[in-house]
Every structure is written in C-alpha cells, then in structure tokens.
Design a protein around this motif. Structure first.
Motif, mmCIF file in Angstrom:
data_model
loop_
_atom_site.group_PDB
_atom_site.id
_atom_site.type_symbol
_atom_site.label_atom_id
_atom_site.label_comp_id
_atom_site.label_asym_id
_atom_site.label_seq_id
_atom_site.Cartn_x
_atom_site.Cartn_y
_atom_site.Cartn_z
ATOM 1 N N ALA A 1 23.632 87.694 56.364
ATOM 2 C CA ALA A 1 23.949 86.654 55.631
ATOM 3 C C ALA A 1 25.066 85.898 56.032
ATOM 4 N N SER A 2 26.164 86.557 56.637
ATOM 5 C CA SER A 2 27.297 85.752 57.285
ATOM 6 C C SER A 2 26.932 84.932 58.246
ATOM 7 N N ASP A 3 26.177 85.530 59.093
ATOM 8 C CA ASP A 3 25.404 84.842 60.530
ATOM 9 C C ASP A 3 24.753 83.601 59.868
ATOM 10 N N VAL A 4 24.291 83.609 58.913
ATOM 11 C CA VAL A 4 23.453 82.420 58.431
ATOM 12 C C VAL A 4 24.313 81.388 57.955
ATOM 13 N N ILE A 5 25.488 81.925 56.931
ATOM 14 C CA ILE A 5 26.497 81.087 56.512
ATOM 15 C C ILE A 5 27.333 80.332 57.817
ATOM 16 N N ASN A 6 27.437 81.386 58.963
ATOM 17 C CA ASN A 6 28.140 80.650 60.055
ATOM 18 C C ASN A 6 27.484 79.659 60.828
ATOM 19 N N LEU A 7 26.205 80.048 60.805
ATOM 20 C CA LEU A 7 25.234 78.892 61.476
ATOM 21 C C LEU A 7 25.226 77.678 60.729
ATOM 22 N N ILE A 8 25.085 77.634 59.590
ATOM 23 C CA ILE A 8 25.170 76.434 58.757
ATOM 24 C C ILE A 8 26.399 75.693 58.962
#
Length: 219
Positions: free
Chosen positions: A71-78
């Motif tokens: 989930a952190s990866d997705v937030i960081n990608l955004i």
C-alpha cells in the motif's frame, strides 16, 4: 518503466492520454500483464497505470512481504508521478492493497474498485485455504505465506474510507460471499456487485469483462 520509491524499485506501464487516471493492481504471484486486455479497452477513456507489486513481475524483490508495504508503494507512486485523484482497481491481493490505500489516504483518490478482497485469511472458503496451505508447503514461497498470515483488517476501520467504493466478487469466488458483503457494508459510500457465474479470476485475467461493470463508476 521503472521508478525508485524510497528503497523499492517498482515497474509500471502508463497507457492512454486522456481521462481520469486509473491504477491497476494485480494479485498474488502475478504481474500487470493479467490486465493487458482491460488496459487496451480502458486506456481509450483513461490514463492507466498498471504496476507490478513489489516482488512480482519486474519490480524488485523485498526482504519480506506485507500488504501494508505494498500500500505504501502505491501511495508513493501517486506522489512521485503526481497522479491526480486516481481510481484504484485492485484484484485479489491488489484489492486488499486498494482497501489499505483508501483507509490511509482517501484524500488522494477518486474511488476504489476491489475485486475479490478479504479482510483476514479466514475470509477464504475452507477448501481454498487448505489449497493455499498445500501450495506453501510445496513451494515455501513467502508471497503465499503472506496470504496465510495477512491481512488483518478490522471491518470497523473501513469507515476511514471516504471515497466511493465498488466491492466486487464472483458468484463462485474463493472468497466467502459474507466476507464480500461485510466489506461493502462497512464502507459508507459503497456498492456491492456479485457477478453471476464468475469465479475469483474469470472476469479479471486476460479479459476486459470487468470494464462493462465499472465504466460508469470510473467516469
């Protein structure tokens, strides 16, 4: 394309030139190519980001596997790509990740579509959970172990999700229908969709069937 997000390298593909952005997140031991046909259809009206979760596809392998880290990866990608108010469409593990992202950062999103999510391993039908245990015994794959130990989401915490949510499962899903119903009932602005005749993956993998159910939701 590749991007380094803190200490994690993530592979993703961007397709489409106009419309609301959508991030696609695949399931366990898969990669973004399961969405190829969906991307082909969806990218006509959306900018689509199809990513490989950490330790999957061409993304780097982490020391350990946890849904919270994904989930952190997705937030960081955004944040890194300045993706403005995307929808997240997650399947299986990706649906769990979509729930976690929305619980932590609804402010970043327009909405989520969760296909075949579970709150805990007990959300699987017993026969399917037995098969996962057999698979781990055979392979000792840490990604399979993650499914046996996580997620551990309290349904009450889903109230933190403040964006529209479409909660989807197949009629013949490996996830218990009461689990899918619980998820939908625990999110204030949600819609429940049980797709007749479909399994956990039949309306997702290498098909664009899902789009007809979500095209108005992601406008």
């Amino acid at each position: 394309m590749y991007i380094q997000l803190n200490s994690q390298i993530i592979c993703y593909e961007r397709t489409g030139e106009r419309g609301t952005p959508v991030i696609l997140i695949h399931g366990n031991r898969e990669d973004h190519h399961i969405f190829d046909k969906l991307v082909e259809t969806m990218s006509k009206d959306h900018v689509v980001y199809a990513m490989d979760s950490r330790g999957h596809g061409e993304s780097a392998t982490p020391k350990s596997y946890h849904y919270d880290d994904m989930a952190s990866d997705v937030i960081n990608l955004i944040d890194a790509l300045d993706i403005v108010k995307p929808y997240i469409v997650g399947y299986s593990d990706g649906a769990i990740v979509a729930l976690l992202v929305a619980m932590r950062a609804s402010r970043l999103l327009s909405g989520i579509v969760c296909c075949g999510a579970n709150l805990t391993p007990a959300g699987f039908h017993h026969r399917d959970l037995r098969e996962i245990k057999k698979e781990y015994k055979r392979t000792e794959d840490p990604r399979v172990l993650m499914m046996l130990q996580e997620p551990n989401i309290d349904a009450r915490d889903l109230s933190a999700i403040t964006v529209p949510a479409l909660i989807v499962a197949g009629e013949k899903d490996c996830i218990k229908e009461k689990e899918t119903q619980k998820i939908a009932a625990s999110i204030n602005n949600s819609e429940l969709l049980i797709i007749s005749g479909q399994t956990h993956s039949s309306y997702i993998e290498n098909t664009d069937v899902l789009y007809k159910f979500i095209e108005t939701f992601t406008v």
